[in-house]
Design a protein around this motif. Sequence first.
Motif, PDB file in Angstrom:
ATOM      1  N   VAL A  47      -0.886   6.235   5.227  1.00  0.00           N
ATOM      2  CA  VAL A  47       0.388   6.008   4.545  1.00  0.00           C
ATOM      3  C   VAL A  47       0.153   6.008   3.042  1.00  0.00           C
ATOM      4  O   VAL A  47      -0.937   5.693   2.569  1.00  0.00           O
ATOM      5  CB  VAL A  47       1.053   4.674   4.978  1.00  0.00           C
ATOM      6  CG1 VAL A  47       1.499   4.743   6.424  1.00  0.00           C
ATOM      7  CG2 VAL A  47       0.141   3.498   4.753  1.00  0.00           C
ATOM      8  N   SER A  91       8.635   5.271  12.163  1.00  0.00           N
ATOM      9  CA  SER A  91       8.365   4.424  11.009  1.00  0.00           C
ATOM     10  C   SER A  91       8.763   2.988  11.358  1.00  0.00           C
ATOM     11  O   SER A  91       9.887   2.741  11.785  1.00  0.00           O
ATOM     12  CB  SER A  91       9.173   4.921   9.811  1.00  0.00           C
ATOM     13  OG  SER A  91       8.942   4.105   8.689  1.00  0.00           O
ATOM     14  N   ARG A  93       8.613  -1.057   9.942  1.00  0.00           N
ATOM     15  CA  ARG A  93       8.334  -1.973   8.834  1.00  0.00           C
ATOM     16  C   ARG A  93       8.000  -3.346   9.414  1.00  0.00           C
ATOM     17  O   ARG A  93       8.733  -3.880  10.231  1.00  0.00           O
ATOM     18  CB  ARG A  93       9.533  -2.073   7.894  1.00  0.00           C
ATOM     19  CG  ARG A  93       9.243  -2.892   6.653  1.00  0.00           C
ATOM     20  CD  ARG A  93      10.364  -2.804   5.645  1.00  0.00           C
ATOM     21  NE  ARG A  93      10.623  -1.469   5.168  1.00  0.00           N
ATOM     22  CZ  ARG A  93       9.895  -0.818   4.246  1.00  0.00           C
ATOM     23  NH1 ARG A  93       8.847  -1.404   3.713  1.00  0.00           N
ATOM     24  NH2 ARG A  93      10.214   0.388   3.855  1.00  0.00           N
ATOM     25  N   ALA A  99       6.163   0.446   5.283  1.00  0.00           N
ATOM     26  CA  ALA A  99       6.389   0.964   6.629  1.00  0.00           C
ATOM     27  C   ALA A  99       5.153   1.721   7.108  1.00  0.00           C
ATOM     28  O   ALA A  99       4.511   2.437   6.338  1.00  0.00           O
ATOM     29  CB  ALA A  99       7.610   1.869   6.644  1.00  0.00           C
ATOM     30  N   LEU A 101       3.522   4.339  10.178  1.00  0.00           N
ATOM     31  CA  LEU A 101       3.870   5.306  11.211  1.00  0.00           C
ATOM     32  C   LEU A 101       3.080   4.940  12.461  1.00  0.00           C
ATOM     33  O   LEU A 101       1.847   4.888  12.431  1.00  0.00           O
ATOM     34  CB  LEU A 101       3.541   6.731  10.748  1.00  0.00           C
ATOM     35  CG  LEU A 101       4.448   7.258   9.632  1.00  0.00           C
ATOM     36  CD1 LEU A 101       3.942   8.601   9.130  1.00  0.00           C
ATOM     37  CD2 LEU A 101       5.885   7.374  10.110  1.00  0.00           C
ATOM     38  N   GLU A 102       3.800   4.675  13.537  1.00  0.00           N
ATOM     39  CA  GLU A 102       3.183   4.229  14.782  1.00  0.00           C
ATOM     40  C   GLU A 102       3.624   5.131  15.927  1.00  0.00           C
ATOM     41  O   GLU A 102       4.682   5.761  15.850  1.00  0.00           O
ATOM     42  CB  GLU A 102       3.581   2.780  15.073  1.00  0.00           C
ATOM     43  CG  GLU A 102       3.101   1.807  14.008  1.00  0.00           C
ATOM     44  CD  GLU A 102       3.434   0.354  14.315  1.00  0.00           C
ATOM     45  OE1 GLU A 102       4.180   0.094  15.293  1.00  0.00           O
ATOM     46  OE2 GLU A 102       2.948  -0.521  13.582  1.00  0.00           O
TER      47      GLU A 102
END
Length: 194
Positions: A47, A91, A93, A99, A101-102
């Motif tokens: 990120v 995304s 938070r 935030a 990215l998962e």
Amino acid sequence: MLRRGFLAVRSGLTADDVREAATALAERALELPELAHARTVAAYVSVGSEPGTLALLDALRARDVRVLLPALLPDNDLDWGTYAGPESLVSVRHGGRMALLEPAGERLGPEAVREADAVLLPGLAVDARGMRLGRGGGSYDRVLARLERAGADPALVVLLYDAEVVERVPEEAHDRPVHAVVTPSGVRRFHRRP
């Protein structure tokens, strides 16, 4: 203080700097035998101005490598999900943090990392002994402790910019050395401890 210094340098990088470094990082990392022979790699999605990982994740997936990505849990531990391409990322938070990215799909549980042949670790620096300076949240310290408890011995590789390989970083009792660091200019290996 040390962490802030590395983060300040990263924040000065342009989008082009990050993109060029990500391409070089992917090329160097894909040359590692530990990744060439891996069936499962635990990685992360970069990120901001972190050394970019998406090109590497896609290249691993193109080689039919199963890529596990973390999802941050409320206690800062990590759950894992499978990477199925950029469209499989959401995304998220977490509190007041940036935030992340998962993976959007099924959660595999914190123990899923034990299946990895190699673990790509984020960091801010690594020293001549292979000791990694993380962001200070402890998430990856938990991952490394979980691997050690399980007797798992995946290759531990940190992805950094060239200037983040330094002589020495502070070390705490729970810290574990990595086996290699990949930077845009190359790979440096460290001796495994007994």
